[in-house]
Write an enzyme that holds these catalytic residues in place. Structure first.
Site, short mmCIF file in Angstrom:
data_model
loop_
_atom_site.label_atom_id
_atom_site.label_comp_id
_atom_site.label_asym_id
_atom_site.label_seq_id
_atom_site.Cartn_x
_atom_site.Cartn_y
_atom_site.Cartn_z
N SER A 86 15.15 35.37 -55.00
CA SER A 86 14.26 36.41 -54.72
C SER A 86 15.25 37.63 -54.46
O SER A 86 16.59 37.40 -54.11
CB SER A 86 13.56 36.23 -53.53
OG SER A 86 12.76 35.02 -53.77
N1 SAH Z 1 13.71 30.20 -52.53
C1 SAH Z 1 14.51 30.32 -53.66
C2 SAH Z 1 13.63 31.12 -54.74
C3 SAH Z 1 13.33 30.14 -55.86
S1 SAH Z 1 11.97 30.88 -57.06
C4 SAH Z 1 15.71 30.93 -53.71
O1 SAH Z 1 15.97 31.15 -52.51
O2 SAH Z 1 16.49 31.02 -54.58
C5 SAH Z 1 10.91 29.72 -56.76
C6 SAH Z 1 11.02 28.20 -56.84
O3 SAH Z 1 9.93 27.47 -56.79
C7 SAH Z 1 11.50 27.75 -58.31
O4 SAH Z 1 12.82 27.20 -58.40
C8 SAH Z 1 10.55 26.68 -59.03
O5 SAH Z 1 10.91 25.68 -59.90
C9 SAH Z 1 9.64 26.26 -57.58
N2 SAH Z 1 8.47 25.58 -57.91
C10 SAH Z 1 7.45 26.13 -58.40
N3 SAH Z 1 6.55 25.21 -58.32
C11 SAH Z 1 6.60 24.40 -57.37
C12 SAH Z 1 6.04 23.34 -56.86
N4 SAH Z 1 4.76 23.03 -57.07
N5 SAH Z 1 6.62 22.64 -56.01
C13 SAH Z 1 7.94 22.83 -55.37
N6 SAH Z 1 8.55 24.04 -56.09
C14 SAH Z 1 8.09 24.62 -57.07
#
Ligand code: SAH
Length: 236
Positions: A86
């Site tokens: 993000s």
């Molecule tokens: N907090 C992260 C942002 C990641 S983007 C950072 O600091 O980098 C969102 C993430 O959510 C992705 O890696 C994606 O694979 C994950 N995601 C999507 N659906 C999900 C689910 N049902 N359970 C767990 N993670 C999920």
């Protein structure tokens, strides 16, 4: 999305730059200071602990090497598997909204690169982070270990189910967008607890949710754009 495509095209045209380590640690540290001043403090983040954590955690360690030079920009960046880390301001405001205390046990859904988890790890007692995609869960878990975050625990699993073994949580943060607030996450939130979550399809609203005397109180913060929260096999 468009930003990702432009970035991929630039990478194809100009290569990855092969400028690995082009910037020194000192230069990266100066960029980090600028990031905090211009993107975080100037936009109204006031929580001293959040500011301190953003000054400390090296965002460039959480992005692919060829993007190190862009790690302190005012935007999300690709981390592989069609996912993104993000924008720094979004990390800061979501963290500030949670009013974290040192004794808090926090659930994060969507570990991704592990950057948000590291920021939470600087502020809270324990962080439990769930990531659906195994390669990302493995990589972020290894990186957080290498960086010494003993209080951050990552597991590969479906965030719609939370992390029951460690529930209830003082705070919950979701960094991918479901269409509705997953009921199991509300179940795993403590009385008096806070949940911050983007909700919606293409158009999403960042919501702050409080559980008060058994009631759920929701407040819209502003419009956001997150990657979708994907239904795991068992929660479909
Ligand atoms: N907090 C992260 C942002 C990641 S983007 C950072 O600091 O980098 C969102 C993430 O959510 C992705 O890696 C994606 O694979 C994950 N995601 C999507 N659906 C999900 C689910 N049902 N359970 C767990 N993670 C999920």
């Amino acid at each position: 999305m468009i930003f990702n495509i432009v970035l991929i095209l630039m990478t194809m045209l100009f290569g990855t730059g092969c400028e690995y380590g082009k910037l020194t640690e000192e230069e990266l540290s100066n960029l980090r200071k600028d990031m905090v001043n211009t993107q975080i403090i100037r936009r109204g983040i006031t929580d001293k602990n959040v500011i301190k954590a953003l000054r400390k955690v090296k965002r460039h360690e959480f992005v692919p090497t060829y993007l190190h030079d862009m790690a302190y920009g005012d935007n999300p960046l690709p981390i592989g598997h069609s996912q993104t880390i993000s924008q720094p301001y979004i990390v800061a405001i979501m963290t500030e909204l949670l009013i974290i205390s040192e004794s808090d046990r926090i659930l994060e859904v969507g570990t991704g690169s592990g950057y948000q988890a590291a920021i939470l790890g600087e502020l809270a007692k324990e962080v439990y982070s769930v990531e659906l995609l195994k390669p990302l869960a493995d990589a972020s878990s290894q990186l957080l270990k290498k960086l010494g975050y003993k209080n951050v625990h990552v597991k590969c699993g479906d965030g719609f189910k939370g992390w029951k073994d460690h529930a209830p949580f003082d705070k919950i943060i979701v960094t991918c967008a479901p269409k509705e607030i997953p009921p199991e996450l509300l179940n795993q939130l403590k009385e008096g607890g806070l949940l911050v979550i983007p909700v919606g399809d293409f158009f999403q609203k960042l919501k702050l949710v409080k559980k008060e005397k058994g009631k759920i109180i929701k407040k819209d913060i502003f419009s956001v754009r997150f990657v979708p929260m994907i239904k795991g096999k068992e929660s479909k």
